[in-house]
Design a protein around this motif. Structure first.
Motif, PDB file in Angstrom:
ATOM      1  N   ALA A   8       0.838  -1.204   0.000  1.00  0.00           N
ATOM      2  CA  ALA A   8       0.000   0.000   0.000  1.00  0.00           C
ATOM      3  C   ALA A   8       0.873   1.253   0.000  1.00  0.00           C
ATOM      4  N   LEU A   9       1.932   1.243   0.810  1.00  0.00           N
ATOM      5  CA  LEU A   9       2.836   2.393   0.873  1.00  0.00           C
ATOM      6  C   LEU A   9       3.549   2.592  -0.468  1.00  0.00           C
ATOM      7  N   ALA A  10       4.025   1.490  -1.068  1.00  0.00           N
ATOM      8  CA  ALA A  10       4.709   1.579  -2.360  1.00  0.00           C
ATOM      9  C   ALA A  10       3.763   2.000  -3.475  1.00  0.00           C
ATOM     10  N   SER A  11       2.464   1.764  -3.287  1.00  0.00           N
ATOM     11  CA  SER A  11       1.461   2.102  -4.313  1.00  0.00           C
ATOM     12  C   SER A  11       0.951   3.530  -4.169  1.00  0.00           C
ATOM     13  N   GLY A  12       1.357   4.227  -3.110  1.00  0.00           N
ATOM     14  CA  GLY A  12       0.842   5.573  -2.889  1.00  0.00           C
ATOM     15  C   GLY A  12      -0.607   5.576  -2.448  1.00  0.00           C
ATOM     16  N   ALA A  13      -1.069   4.469  -1.877  1.00  0.00           N
ATOM     17  CA  ALA A  13      -2.457   4.336  -1.433  1.00  0.00           C
ATOM     18  C   ALA A  13      -2.511   4.382   0.090  1.00  0.00           C
ATOM     19  N   PRO A  14      -3.700   4.592   0.673  1.00  0.00           N
ATOM     20  CA  PRO A  14      -3.818   4.545   2.140  1.00  0.00           C
ATOM     21  C   PRO A  14      -3.349   3.202   2.676  1.00  0.00           C
ATOM     22  N   LEU A  15      -2.657   3.199   3.835  1.00  0.00           N
ATOM     23  CA  LEU A  15      -2.148   1.952   4.402  1.00  0.00           C
ATOM     24  C   LEU A  15      -3.262   0.934   4.632  1.00  0.00           C
ATOM     25  N   PHE A  16      -4.430   1.421   5.042  1.00  0.00           N
ATOM     26  CA  PHE A  16      -5.530   0.513   5.351  1.00  0.00           C
ATOM     27  C   PHE A  16      -6.018  -0.229   4.107  1.00  0.00           C
ATOM     28  N   SER A  17      -5.785   0.352   2.918  1.00  0.00           N
ATOM     29  CA  SER A  17      -6.235  -0.295   1.680  1.00  0.00           C
ATOM     30  C   SER A  17      -5.519  -1.618   1.451  1.00  0.00           C
ATOM     31  N   GLY A  18      -4.251  -1.704   1.863  1.00  0.00           N
ATOM     32  CA  GLY A  18      -3.533  -2.960   1.740  1.00  0.00           C
ATOM     33  C   GLY A  18      -4.095  -4.034   2.654  1.00  0.00           C
TER      34      GLY A  18
ATOM     35  N   LEU B 162       1.625  -5.062  -9.050  1.00  0.00           N
ATOM     36  CA  LEU B 162       0.675  -4.037  -9.477  1.00  0.00           C
ATOM     37  C   LEU B 162       0.961  -2.674  -8.858  1.00  0.00           C
ATOM     38  N   ALA B 163       1.972  -2.604  -7.984  1.00  0.00           N
ATOM     39  CA  ALA B 163       2.223  -1.362  -7.239  1.00  0.00           C
ATOM     40  C   ALA B 163       2.504  -0.183  -8.166  1.00  0.00           C
ATOM     41  N   ALA B 164       3.320  -0.404  -9.201  1.00  0.00           N
ATOM     42  CA  ALA B 164       3.662   0.691 -10.116  1.00  0.00           C
ATOM     43  C   ALA B 164       2.436   1.173 -10.878  1.00  0.00           C
ATOM     44  N   ILE B 165       1.570   0.222 -11.286  1.00  0.00           N
ATOM     45  CA  ILE B 165       0.340   0.582 -12.000  1.00  0.00           C
ATOM     46  C   ILE B 165      -0.584   1.390 -11.099  1.00  0.00           C
ATOM     47  N   VAL B 166      -0.714   0.950  -9.850  1.00  0.00           N
ATOM     48  CA  VAL B 166      -1.577   1.655  -8.902  1.00  0.00           C
ATOM     49  C   VAL B 166      -1.049   3.063  -8.635  1.00  0.00           C
ATOM     50  N   LEU B 167       0.259   3.175  -8.425  1.00  0.00           N
ATOM     51  CA  LEU B 167       0.868   4.465  -8.121  1.00  0.00           C
ATOM     52  C   LEU B 167       0.615   5.490  -9.222  1.00  0.00           C
ATOM     53  N   SER B 168       0.850   5.074 -10.476  1.00  0.00           N
ATOM     54  CA  SER B 168       0.652   6.001 -11.594  1.00  0.00           C
ATOM     55  C   SER B 168      -0.826   6.261 -11.868  1.00  0.00           C
ATOM     56  N   SER B 169      -1.673   5.245 -11.647  1.00  0.00           N
ATOM     57  CA  SER B 169      -3.103   5.384 -11.964  1.00  0.00           C
ATOM     58  C   SER B 169      -3.823   6.310 -10.989  1.00  0.00           C
ATOM     59  N   ILE B 170      -3.438   6.271  -9.715  1.00  0.00           N
ATOM     60  CA  ILE B 170      -4.077   7.158  -8.739  1.00  0.00           C
ATOM     61  C   ILE B 170      -3.876   8.610  -9.136  1.00  0.00           C
ATOM     62  N   ALA B 171      -2.653   8.945  -9.561  1.00  0.00           N
ATOM     63  CA  ALA B 171      -2.364  10.324  -9.987  1.00  0.00           C
ATOM     64  C   ALA B 171      -3.054  10.653 -11.304  1.00  0.00           C
ATOM     65  N   ALA B 172      -3.030   9.705 -12.257  1.00  0.00           N
ATOM     66  CA  ALA B 172      -3.595   9.963 -13.582  1.00  0.00           C
ATOM     67  C   ALA B 172      -5.114  10.119 -13.540  1.00  0.00           C
TER      68      ALA B 172
END
Length: 526
Positions: free
Chosen positions: A27-37, A65-75
């Motif tokens: 979750a941290l590597a994905s740029g998402a809330p920790l609870f989401s993991g 999927l972490a890289a995809i999640v990280l870029s997709s949240i911003a996009a």
């Protein structure tokens, strides 16, 4: 489901301790809330675990999927918009399952799957070395070569030498010693050591070490070297950690593109993990791949609806489950309940667990996936097996999972092309029943891993009390994947009361003890 509880319960505890930091780290590597993991880990364990046909596979948030999640949240303009893509990706996976796309997993050669397992094992070891010494700059779930902090796998290890935490290192060494002692000595001494798993003891010792040294000047373990589970103040703050999709953006093209990307990558990672997990399974279960896609799709819909990350079946947790003696899907389900109960009732206790102790657990998991003996075994099988295996390992370590597998697959295809794999009559089946059900299967001159799915399907469909005649007199090239299928089937045949007669140029053999040994000693022909 409960008949193997004595094996599944201890295994679920180990999987829980492996999954907890990975859920948070991904979750941290994905740029998402920790609870989401944690949500994804809970849904992957309870929901996907219950629906899946896999007996020992464990699902949860995937590092791939972490890289995809990280870029997709911003996009996509925010996490709530991204959750819409997760839900849609789950629906697309359901469609894949209905269309029976799960057969794709059978078209990856054995050498590539073994390379995937070995590569992941090496990555786990390399990524856990900094955490072992208490250097936790990079998130626990970041498995990419180029990390989210700009460092790479090897530079992070070099950096950790300059930032060693004495307390974290000492308890990591103690934890590693406990795990080795438990595995090599104590489990063979008394049954109690089989019920109480070594990782649980190591974690308890780690918590006690933290409590008794937290005021010590040199041995104290700082907060950033501990597990970091969100601690809600009350019920409303706990419920406030859940996020919900913003379906107002469902008509956007970029949302649908992200959904298809998630569905494709998650499905492929799951199918590859299923194939790898079935190979590790000592009881040689065959997971129904289309059912697995349906289970994963359902899990992603639920996870996305309540704020969780995308889910796949994950080899790190699955291999930990197998190595800990898990026998049925109950171990995956129970680990999901452990995650749920622990984040509600004992988050403060969880936050006393040193990450270095959990690193010692993962080092053992990584070593068992990447044993040096496996390299020797693959080398002895010849260059046609060793080259795709090696390319896959190197590709995974220096790029990422899917790129490494893609490179290994390309090399595997090139090798098969060199062997003139095209043969439309690779398998001939003849029903010669006379009283007892009799089937004759004749293999063609060349049989490759491309024929694996069809042969596996035909063997699995054989009814009980069948007399199978397997004719390989015309066969001049038999891929190692097919030999492994025959070896695995010979074990299952005993349970189904299937007798096997092998006919070759050397004569006839009733119920051969080892297909691998037979074809190894078979005279070479050109």
């Amino acid at each position: 489901m409960f008949k193997n509880l004595k094996n599944d319960l201890p295994a679920s505890i180990v999987v829980f301790f492996v999954a907890l930091p990975l859920c948070l780290g991904i979750a941290l590597a994905s740029g998402a809330p920790l609870f989401s993991g944690l949500i994804a880990g809970i849904v992957g364990g309870i929901i996907v675990g219950a629906l899946s046909g896999s007996q020992i596979g464990v699902s949860g948030p995937a590092a791939g999927l972490a890289a995809i999640v990280l870029s997709s949240i911003a996009a996509l303009g925010g996490y709530e918009n991204f959750l819409v893509a997760v839900v849609l990706g789950g629906i697309i996976q359901l469609i894949f399952g209905v269309l029976k796309a799960g057969i794709i997993g059978y078209y990856f050669p054995s050498s590539v799957i073994k390379g995937m397992l070995t590569g992941i094992g090496i990555i786990i070891i390399l990524k856990q070395i900094p955490h072992f010494f208490g250097y936790d700059v990079d998130p626990e779930g970041d498995f990419a070569f180029i990390q989210v902090d700009g460092e790479n796998t090897f530079s992070e290890i070099i950096n950790s030498i300059n930032f060693i935490s004495p307390g974290a290192t000492i308890i990591a060494i103690i934890g590693l010693g406990i795990l080795i002692l438990w595995d090599k000595v104590l489990t063979k001494k008394a049954r109690i050591f089989q019920l109480i798993q070594g990782p649980l003891v190591a974690v308890v010792v780690g918590i006690l070490f933290y409590v008794f040294t937290k005021d010590h000047e040199n041995l104290a373990i700082s907060q950033d070297h501990l597990v970091s589970v969100p601690i809600p103040g009350d019920l409303s703050s706990f419920l406030g950690q859940f996020s919900f999709p913003n379906f107002a953006v469902i008509g956007r093209t970029d949302v649908w593109v992200t959904a298809f990307t998630i569905a494709l990558v998650a499905s492929l990672e799951t199918l590859l993990c299923v194939e790898a997990t079935d190979k590790l399974d000592p009881e040689k279960h065959v997971t129904p791949t289309n059912r697995e896609l349906l289970a994963q799709g359902t899990g992603n819909i639920i996870s996305g609806m309540i704020g969780g990350l995308p889910i796949t079946q994950v080899i790190v947790r699955s291999s930990a489950n197998i190595q800990s003696g898990g026998k049925s899907k109950m171990s995956a389900i129970i680990h999901g309940f452990f995650l749920l109960i622990s984040v509600i009732l004992i988050p403060r206790l969880l936050n006393m667990i040193p990450l270095s102790v959990l690193a010692s657990v993962l080092l053992i998991v990584g070593y068992k996936l990447a044993k040096p003996a496996l390299f020797k075994q693959m080398y002895t099988l010849g260059w046609k097996q060793f080259l795709p295996f090696t390319v896959t390992v190197v590709g995974i370590v220096f790029t990422d999972l899917l790129v490494g597998i893609g490179l290994g697959l390309l090399v595997g295809i090139a090798v098969i092309l060199l062997k003139s794999y095209q043969n439309s009559h690779f398998l001939h089946i003849e029903d010669v029943s006379n009283g007892k059900h009799r089937v004759k299967m004749t293999l063609a001159e060349e049989v490759t891993f491309f024929n694996k799915g069809a042969i596996l399907k035909e063997l699995d469909q054989l009814p009980e009390d069948t007399y199978l005649t397997l004719d390989v007199r015309k066969t001049r090239y038999l891929d190692n994947d097919i030999i492994e299928i025959l070896e695995d089937f010979s074990e299952k045949a005993k349970n189904k009361h299937i007798d096997i007669k092998l006919i070759s140029e050397r004569g006839e053999i009733e119920n051969p003890s080892s297909f691998i040994q037979f074809f190894k000693l078979r005279p070479k022909t050109t």
